[in-house]
Enzyme design. Structure first.
Site, short mmCIF file in Angstrom:
data_model
loop_
_atom_site.label_atom_id
_atom_site.label_comp_id
_atom_site.label_asym_id
_atom_site.label_seq_id
_atom_site.Cartn_x
_atom_site.Cartn_y
_atom_site.Cartn_z
N GLY A 112 22.11 29.20 21.27
CA GLY A 112 21.10 28.88 22.28
C GLY A 112 19.72 29.45 22.04
CD GLU A 124 21.55 35.39 25.01
OE1 GLU A 124 21.35 34.50 24.16
OE2 GLU A 124 22.68 35.77 25.34
CG ASP A 125 20.19 31.09 25.38
OD1 ASP A 125 20.73 32.16 25.72
OD2 ASP A 125 20.83 30.03 25.23
CG ASP A 155 24.35 33.44 33.77
OD1 ASP A 155 23.80 33.49 34.86
OD2 ASP A 155 25.34 32.71 33.53
CB SER A 156 27.40 37.46 33.54
OG SER A 156 27.62 37.54 32.14
CB THR A 199 26.55 37.48 26.12
OG1 THR A 199 27.57 36.60 26.61
CG2 THR A 199 26.26 37.18 24.67
CG ASP A 209 25.03 24.35 24.85
OD1 ASP A 209 26.19 23.95 24.64
OD2 ASP A 209 24.77 25.55 25.07
NE ARG A 235 23.38 24.03 21.17
CZ ARG A 235 23.71 25.17 21.74
NH1 ARG A 235 22.76 25.95 22.20
NH2 ARG A 235 24.97 25.54 21.84
#
Length: 193
Positions: free
Chosen positions: A63, A118-119, A122-123, A126, A178, A184
């Site tokens: 991503g 990183e793109d 979120d949480s 990762t 994506d 993408r």
């Protein structure tokens, strides 16, 4: 400071819902993304202006590829690229909580200044797992750059040093992001319908 989006911004686009069924409503235009990435590149270049070795940019695949390429071209300092391949979505619209790492960096990071790219954060799972693994490799410093921050879904705390946009709790696609491997290539960032 990151731009904070509270609602989608109208985007004049040549890509329409008819062209990309399911692509959703545009949130951030390619022009606005490019402008923000250039500002981030300038900020990163200023932060690392005095380091003696090239900055090591570690890109989280797949991503962050588009963002990292544009960010790299916006830098005014020497930089090298390394890659990490990770996945936690597994085809869905929410993190599964299970991180699969398929590849870590090839080169040495000992004593090097590292920027993890990183793109979307979120949480936070990762980027935290990868950051911990990179720290074990002995870098001189480690900072995080993310195009998008979606704090509504945060499970673990993350310090994003260079952030493009803070977005509301919507699943987004385009500009490298994506859904099940699709979208993408879209030049703008869209909210998935």
């Amino acid at each position: 400071m990151a731009e904070v989006l509270t609602k989608p911004i109208p985007v004049k686009s040549q890509v329409t819902s008819a062209d990309r069924p399911g692509a959703g409503k545009p949130m951030i235009s390619s022009t606005r993304i490019a402008r923000r990435v250039r500002r981030l590149g300038k900020q990163i270049s200023e932060t690392y202006a005095d380091i003696e070795t090239p900055l090591v940019i570690v890109v989280i695949l797949k991503g962050a590829t588009v963002f990292a390429a544009d960010l790299l071209r916006s830098l005014s300092i020497p930089a090298e690229l390394e890659f990490v391949r990770a996945s936690s979505y597994h085809g869905g619209t929410t993190s599964s909580g299970r991180l699969q790492l398929a590849h870590m960096v090839d080169g040495t990071l000992v004593g090097r200044h590292v920027l993890l790219v990183e793109d979307i954060v979120d949480s936070g799972l990762t980027v935290n797992v990868i950051a911990r693994r990179i720290k074990r490799l002995g870098p001189a410093s480690l900072r995080i750059a993310a195009l998008l921050d979606r704090p509504a879904r945060r499970v673990t705390e993350v310090k994003i040093d260079f952030c493009g946009f803070v977005i509301p709790d919507r699943f987004v696609i385009g500009y490298g992001l994506d859904y099940a491997g699709l979208y993408r290539e879209l030049p703008h960032i869209y909210s998935l319908t």
